[in-house]
Design a protein around this motif. Structure first.
Motif, mmCIF file in Angstrom:
data_model
loop_
_atom_site.group_PDB
_atom_site.id
_atom_site.type_symbol
_atom_site.label_atom_id
_atom_site.label_comp_id
_atom_site.label_asym_id
_atom_site.label_seq_id
_atom_site.Cartn_x
_atom_site.Cartn_y
_atom_site.Cartn_z
ATOM 1 N N GLY A 94 65.752 22.393 61.769
ATOM 2 C CA GLY A 94 65.467 23.705 61.350
ATOM 3 C C GLY A 94 66.574 24.492 60.765
ATOM 4 N N ASP A 95 67.632 23.987 60.617
ATOM 5 C CA ASP A 95 68.653 24.955 60.257
ATOM 6 C C ASP A 95 68.815 24.706 58.645
ATOM 7 O OD1 ASP A 95 71.282 24.850 62.750
ATOM 8 O OD2 ASP A 95 69.360 25.935 62.317
ATOM 9 N N SER A 96 69.711 25.303 58.007
ATOM 10 C CA SER A 96 69.948 25.049 56.445
ATOM 11 C C SER A 96 71.321 24.404 56.068
ATOM 12 C CB SER A 96 69.666 26.432 55.788
ATOM 13 O OG SER A 96 68.263 26.574 55.929
ATOM 14 N N LEU A 97 71.636 23.956 54.981
ATOM 15 C CA LEU A 97 72.870 23.613 54.560
ATOM 16 C C LEU A 97 72.726 23.834 53.043
ATOM 17 C CD1 LEU A 97 74.108 20.408 56.383
ATOM 18 C CD2 LEU A 97 75.521 22.910 56.393
ATOM 19 N N ARG A 98 73.834 23.906 52.378
ATOM 20 C CA ARG A 98 73.906 23.865 50.958
ATOM 21 C C ARG A 98 75.108 23.054 50.630
ATOM 22 N NH1 ARG A 98 74.846 28.313 46.063
ATOM 23 N NH2 ARG A 98 77.021 28.211 46.834
ATOM 24 N N LEU A 99 74.577 21.980 49.700
ATOM 25 C CA LEU A 99 75.542 20.947 49.251
ATOM 26 C C LEU A 99 76.097 21.657 47.778
ATOM 27 C CD1 LEU A 99 74.131 17.477 50.464
ATOM 28 C CD2 LEU A 99 75.600 19.373 51.531
ATOM 29 N N SER A 100 77.429 21.327 47.557
ATOM 30 C CA SER A 100 78.014 21.549 46.313
ATOM 31 C C SER A 100 78.449 20.326 45.707
ATOM 32 C CB SER A 100 78.836 22.262 46.338
ATOM 33 O OG SER A 100 78.337 23.903 46.598
ATOM 34 N N CYS A 101 78.363 20.012 44.317
ATOM 35 C CA CYS A 101 79.105 19.029 43.810
ATOM 36 C C CYS A 101 79.715 19.647 42.441
ATOM 37 C CB CYS A 101 77.914 18.070 43.242
ATOM 38 S SG CYS A 101 78.753 16.393 42.232
ATOM 39 N N ALA A 102 80.965 19.442 42.421
ATOM 40 C CA ALA A 102 81.878 20.056 41.295
ATOM 41 C C ALA A 102 82.433 19.061 40.436
ATOM 42 C CB ALA A 102 82.965 20.714 41.858
ATOM 43 N N ALA A 103 82.093 19.136 39.348
ATOM 44 C CA ALA A 103 82.477 18.005 38.265
ATOM 45 C C ALA A 103 83.709 18.488 37.456
ATOM 46 C CB ALA A 103 81.230 18.030 37.424
ATOM 47 N N SER A 104 84.327 17.579 37.191
ATOM 48 C CA SER A 104 85.426 17.615 36.038
ATOM 49 C C SER A 104 84.898 17.215 34.837
ATOM 50 C CB SER A 104 86.732 16.820 36.458
ATOM 51 O OG SER A 104 86.327 15.523 36.421
ATOM 52 N N GLY A 105 85.810 17.345 33.731
ATOM 53 C CA GLY A 105 85.464 16.931 32.593
ATOM 54 C C GLY A 105 84.546 18.011 31.648
ATOM 55 N N ARG A 106 84.448 18.052 30.356
ATOM 56 C CA ARG A 106 83.811 19.019 29.374
ATOM 57 C C ARG A 106 82.464 19.127 29.119
ATOM 58 N NH1 ARG A 106 87.740 18.283 24.358
ATOM 59 N NH2 ARG A 106 87.298 16.322 24.627
ATOM 60 N N THR A 141 78.899 22.946 38.408
ATOM 61 C CA THR A 141 78.639 22.628 39.795
ATOM 62 C C THR A 141 77.148 22.282 40.008
ATOM 63 O OG1 THR A 141 80.704 23.631 40.519
ATOM 64 C CG2 THR A 141 78.561 23.372 42.368
ATOM 65 N N VAL A 142 76.670 21.364 40.688
ATOM 66 C CA VAL A 142 75.094 21.419 41.034
ATOM 67 C C VAL A 142 74.979 21.544 42.309
ATOM 68 C CG1 VAL A 142 75.261 18.706 41.308
ATOM 69 C CG2 VAL A 142 73.269 19.830 40.837
ATOM 70 N N TYR A 143 74.113 22.319 42.810
ATOM 71 C CA TYR A 143 73.744 22.351 44.247
ATOM 72 C C TYR A 143 72.709 21.771 44.747
ATOM 73 C CZ TYR A 143 76.989 26.285 42.773
ATOM 74 O OH TYR A 143 77.870 26.895 42.393
ATOM 75 N N LEU A 144 72.406 21.713 46.218
ATOM 76 C CA LEU A 144 71.443 21.179 46.940
ATOM 77 C C LEU A 144 71.246 22.209 48.129
ATOM 78 C CD1 LEU A 144 68.904 19.081 46.819
ATOM 79 C CD2 LEU A 144 70.457 17.699 48.475
ATOM 80 N N GLN A 145 70.334 22.944 47.989
ATOM 81 C CA GLN A 145 69.841 23.878 49.131
ATOM 82 C C GLN A 145 69.035 23.010 50.003
ATOM 83 O OE1 GLN A 145 71.037 26.990 49.834
ATOM 84 N NE2 GLN A 145 69.948 26.620 51.906
ATOM 85 N N MET A 146 69.465 22.944 51.248
ATOM 86 C CA MET A 146 68.502 22.118 52.098
ATOM 87 C C MET A 146 67.980 23.060 53.184
ATOM 88 S SD MET A 146 70.485 18.642 52.077
ATOM 89 C CE MET A 146 71.873 19.165 53.116
#
Length: 118
Positions: free
Chosen positions: A15-27, A78-83
């Motif tokens: 029932g809880d929530s989490l937000r994942l982040s994915c940080a990218a390098s590169g142009r 950055t790309v996120y996943l709100q769960m």
């Protein structure tokens, strides 16, 4: 070359929530389709969500529709996943991936563990 670093995983209750982040390098982050995948113990890796280069188009696995939201911030690379409404069956290592071409994802992160207790 692109490096992807996931963060935000952890141990939560159902029932809880989490937000994942994915940080990218590169142009060229803004030129890549991005995706989130997960792999539970003893199971094959499965697609969770994808997002287009602009962020205007998204797609989700049926198992997470209505609960998870993928988004991206191209300025922050950055790309996120709100769960939300997490379930025990969401327990897995979550990976982000970049650059989907010809049926292949070119770049993968190292993964972040999400554990949902009942």
């Amino acid at each position: 070359q692109v490096q992807l670093v996931e963060s935000g995983g952890g141990l939560v209750q159902a029932g809880d929530s989490l937000r994942l982040s994915c940080a990218a390098s590169g142009r060229t982050f803004s030129g890549y389709v991005m995706g989130w995948f997960r792999q539970a113990p003893g199971k094959e890796r499965e697609s969770v969500a994808h997002i287009s280069e602009s962020g205007r188009t998204t797609s989700y696995a049926d198992s997470v529709k209505g609960r998870f939201t993928i988004s991206r911030d191209n300025a922050k690379k950055t790309v996120y996943l709100q769960m939300n409404s997490l379930k025990p069956e969401d327990t897995a290592v979550y990976y982000c991936a970049a650059d989907f071409r010809y049926g292949v994802w070119s770049y993968w992160g190292q993964g972040t563990q999400v554990t949902v207790s009942s």
